[in-house]
Design an enzyme around this catalytic site. Structure first.
Site, PDB file in Angstrom:
ATOM      1  N   SER A  89      43.588  42.663  43.521  1.00  0.00           N
ATOM      2  CA  SER A  89      45.010  42.346  43.334  1.00  0.00           C
ATOM      3  C   SER A  89      45.589  41.600  44.538  1.00  0.00           C
ATOM      4  O   SER A  89      45.130  40.509  44.852  1.00  0.00           O
ATOM      5  CB  SER A  89      45.797  43.644  43.052  1.00  0.00           C
ATOM      6  OG  SER A  89      45.116  44.470  42.142  1.00  0.00           O
ATOM      7  N   HIS A 108      43.926  39.979  38.206  1.00  0.00           N
ATOM      8  CA  HIS A 108      44.710  40.361  37.022  1.00  0.00           C
ATOM      9  C   HIS A 108      46.166  39.974  37.231  1.00  0.00           C
ATOM     10  O   HIS A 108      46.584  39.728  38.363  1.00  0.00           O
ATOM     11  CB  HIS A 108      44.573  41.866  36.744  1.00  0.00           C
ATOM     12  CG  HIS A 108      45.174  42.735  37.812  1.00  0.00           C
ATOM     13  ND1 HIS A 108      46.395  43.336  37.687  1.00  0.00           N
ATOM     14  CD2 HIS A 108      44.716  43.088  39.032  1.00  0.00           C
ATOM     15  CE1 HIS A 108      46.662  44.031  38.786  1.00  0.00           C
ATOM     16  NE2 HIS A 108      45.656  43.894  39.618  1.00  0.00           N
TER      17      HIS A 108
END
Lengths: 74, 272
Positions: B155, B178
């Site tokens: 992330s 993501h």
């Protein structure tokens, strides 16, 4: 805003029960910081070092569990 | 770099703590004798409340018991757990705090004894702005920098991993790409979408500008379906991250330190 693989509801979940220790963060010299706690005998001991100096982690006096010397300049 | 949420710090944890725990007892002998006579120490409590604490049995100061030594030429910054932002996270989280990291980076940049920085990552992500702040600080350093992704660099850990001159990932480490999302929140107005898009663009642009992956490919990985069980996105394992152009090489400490030494010998930073 959280951008993490851990869901926010897990990250933000309140800690389970009261922790048994008291923490104090103090500045040592430079950018080094020490996290202190009181052990079962009431002594103030080093819990953790926050430092980018690799040698700090080899210093016996700065190992977790060692007594904190407030008068000494680390 | 743990975090210990002060009571009522704005988190859900603080809201549920009983009022009696707000007062934190002093650790005897500490505040007045803190080395350097610096700022009052930040205090963190784990919930012991006002229980009477016995007097500390502190060993007398012993100034000479630590051998004089210089700085290591390569300093190591560990980015672990959650990268904490403006809100202190509940104490079960292990965190990296920007108020620790940013001064450390300034100190490294200014110290003439320090020749380079190695960033070790094992992070699950965290606050977008704190993560980008750390990444930008590393990116703007004049000294050679390398990173090693160990375990995970997910992330908001991705921009930090690529912010260096030369990045490494061990073969077993993973990086999850993501989208940013607000879990559990009902998005009712278009402006919220735009805000999320803008936040996401900041991350994407930084990663693309500091690695060899294209924006199209990064977004493709970000929104891929079928890879993650409960989300869209992609998990890159070790070599995959190199193949996609995010990370320079598969390697660990030996390769990272050799790269730092080479950059120092050459008197500068790698061309990215």
């Amino acid at each position: 805003m959280l951008y993490s693989i851990i869901p926010p509801e897990v990250v933000l979940r309140p800690a389970d029960g009261p922790a048994a220790v008291l923490w104090e963060e103090v500045e040592a010299s430079g950018a080094r910081r020490l996290i202190l706690r009181r052990d079962a005998d009431g002594r103030v001991v080093i819990e953790r070092i926050i430092s980018t100096e690799p040698r700090d982690y080899l210093d016996p006096a700065l190992q977790p569990g060692q007594p904190y010397h407030p008068g000494r300049r680390e | 770099m743990d975090r210990y949420a002060p009571p009522g710090a704005g988190s859900a944890a603080g809201a549920e703590r009983p009022q009696a725990e707000v007062r934190v007892p002093e650790i005897p002998g500490l505040p007045a004798g803190i080395p350097d006579g610096g700022d009052a120490p930040a205090r963190h409590e784990g919930g012991e409340g006002d229980a009477a604490a016995p007097e500390a049995e502190l060993t007398p100061p012993s100034a000479g018991d630590r051998p004089a030594q210089g700085k290591s030429p390569f300093q190591a910054l560990t980015v672990i757990g959650q990268i904490e932002g403006h809100v202190s996270l509940p104490s079960q989280n292990k965190t990296t705090r920007y108020e620790h990291v940013l001064p450390q980076l300034i100190a490294i940049e200014q110290d003439p004894e320090v020749q380079g920085l190695i960033v070790l990552l094992n992070t699950v992500g965290g606050d977008v702005e704190a993560g980008l702040a750390i990444a930008e600080m590393i990116r703007s350093m004049s000294k050679p920098t390398v990173s090693v992704v160990l375990g995970g660099g997910h992330s908001i850990g991705v921009p930090i991993a690529v912010a260096v001159d030369r990045s490494f990932i061990v073969s077993t480490a993973t990086m999850t790409i993501h989208p940013i999302r607000l879990s559990g929140m009902v998005i009712g107005i278009p402006q919220t979408y735009e805000y999320l898009d803008k936040m996401q663009d900041r991350v994407v642009h930084f990663v693309v500008a500091n690695s060899r992956i294209s924006q199209e490919r990064y977004r493709e990985l970000m929104f891929r379906t079928g890879e993650l069980a409960r989300d869209v996105g992609t998990i890159l394992v070790g070599r995959d991250a190199v193949r996609e152009g995010l990370i320079h090489e598969v390697g660990g400490m030996a390769q990272a330190l050799a790269s730092l030494r080479a950059m120092v010998r050459q008197g500068g930073r790698h061309q990215r």
